[in-house]
Design an enzyme around this catalytic site. Sequence first.
Site, PDB file in Angstrom:
ATOM      1  N   GLU A   1      11.701   2.912  14.619  1.00 34.82           N
ATOM      2  CA  GLU A   1      10.771   3.907  14.062  1.00 34.82           C
ATOM      3  C   GLU A   1       9.466   3.802  14.819  1.00 34.82           C
ATOM      4  O   GLU A   1       9.332   3.010  15.747  1.00 34.82           O
ATOM      5  CB  GLU A   1      10.566   3.663  12.565  1.00 34.82           C
ATOM      6  CG  GLU A   1      10.017   2.278  12.231  1.00 34.82           C
ATOM      7  CD  GLU A   1       9.949   2.015  10.737  1.00 34.82           C
ATOM      8  OE1 GLU A   1       9.749   2.968   9.975  1.00 34.82           O
ATOM      9  OE2 GLU A   1      10.098   0.841  10.339  1.00 34.82           O
TER      10      GLU A   1
ATOM     11  N   LEU B   1      11.143   1.312   7.513  1.00 32.50           N
ATOM     12  CA  LEU B   1      10.569   1.721   6.231  1.00 32.50           C
ATOM     13  C   LEU B   1      11.309   2.949   5.709  1.00 32.50           C
ATOM     14  O   LEU B   1      11.670   3.837   6.481  1.00 32.50           O
ATOM     15  CB  LEU B   1       9.091   2.052   6.407  1.00 32.50           C
ATOM     16  CG  LEU B   1       8.331   2.415   5.129  1.00 32.50           C
ATOM     17  CD1 LEU B   1       8.207   1.203   4.220  1.00 32.50           C
ATOM     18  CD2 LEU B   1       6.960   2.969   5.469  1.00 32.50           C
TER      19      LEU B   1
ATOM     20  N   TYR C   1       0.833  -1.200   0.000  1.00 31.16           N
ATOM     21  CA  TYR C   1       0.000   0.000   0.000  1.00 31.16           C
ATOM     22  C   TYR C   1       0.864   1.244   0.000  1.00 31.16           C
ATOM     23  O   TYR C   1       2.063   1.205   0.266  1.00 31.16           O
ATOM     24  CB  TYR C   1      -0.945   0.005   1.206  1.00 31.16           C
ATOM     25  CG  TYR C   1      -0.277   0.342   2.524  1.00 31.16           C
ATOM     26  CD1 TYR C   1      -0.381   1.623   3.075  1.00 31.16           C
ATOM     27  CD2 TYR C   1       0.453  -0.612   3.229  1.00 31.16           C
ATOM     28  CE1 TYR C   1       0.232   1.936   4.292  1.00 31.16           C
ATOM     29  CE2 TYR C   1       1.058  -0.309   4.438  1.00 31.16           C
ATOM     30  CZ  TYR C   1       0.945   0.961   4.960  1.00 31.16           C
ATOM     31  OH  TYR C   1       1.552   1.274   6.152  1.00 31.16           O
TER      32      TYR C   1
ATOM     33  N   LYS D   1       6.588  -1.966   2.014  1.00 31.26           N
ATOM     34  CA  LYS D   1       5.380  -1.387   2.615  1.00 31.26           C
ATOM     35  C   LYS D   1       4.193  -2.331   2.398  1.00 31.26           C
ATOM     36  O   LYS D   1       3.319  -2.097   1.562  1.00 31.26           O
ATOM     37  CB  LYS D   1       5.104   0.007   2.051  1.00 31.26           C
ATOM     38  CG  LYS D   1       4.175   0.852   2.933  1.00 31.26           C
ATOM     39  CD  LYS D   1       4.157   2.291   2.440  1.00 31.26           C
ATOM     40  CE  LYS D   1       3.204   3.172   3.245  1.00 31.26           C
ATOM     41  NZ  LYS D   1       3.682   3.386   4.624  1.00 31.26           N
TER      42      LYS D   1
END
Length: 287
Positions: free
Chosen positions: A182, A207, A33, A149
């Site tokens: 993160e 990411l 996505y 992702k």
Amino acid sequence: MGRIAYVNGRYQRHGEAVVHVEDRGFQFADGVYEYFSVFDAKFADAEGHLERLWRSLSEIRIRPPMSEAALMVVMHETVRRNHIRDGAVYLQITRGTASRDHAFPHPATPPSVVVTAKSVDFAAAQAKAARGVAVITQPDQRWGRCDIKTVGLLPNALAKQAAREAGAEEAWLVDELGFVTEGASTNAWIIDADGSLRTRDTNANILRGITRKTLIDLAAEAGIAVSQRPFTVDEAKNAKEAFITAASTLVMPVTAIDGHKVADGKPGPVGMRLRVLYEQNARANAR
């Protein structure tokens, strides 16, 4: 008029838009996505998001369902049909629909494509940024390919829920060495005690945030050096400033970590300056 979604070649009422029960995104989280910020009906950081989308598809061997140009047409049309000026678009592509089997279906199986759009109150987001948000820390329990992702976000969802139950906005994930990787849906930044702007390097299991990448460039243009190296939770708690970045949050100051105030507990000047620079750049270069 209600919201409109795009699903596999058709624009449908949002409440009636569905995929097949055997869509592999539903059964195996077999898909990817992207989330785009929309400014003045155009997409911020479009090139970066599309490049990452194509890379994610390639890494899990899903063929692109259409050309980049055609995909942009679909997304712009979804924005138009939803009468959105400032907002967000969610794009999801899965391996498609096939009888349930862990192995890939026949190569001719068409991928599934879903596009939704919504308005975002950026004035409310700016008010939140002026107050700052709290984060908590959680163990990083995700798989080893967070650079892709994918829609397989259960560990992220569990961490985000823990944050909400603690009255926080976000969870910062911490690896086995005690370093922040993160956020559950954001990249993490601090200005450390020495005044260095730091964020985790992308060689780690994080990411490759598109907002993160743009902000590094904007910081350099503003004369602010970025050090891409890890930091511990204690370093973050003792930082001069902290903030998170994502297409959904832009640059959002963090004023508390695990209930511990960051500096004086107020948004810092560097983070707020970078937020302004990012939004200005996004509006000027959106397409």
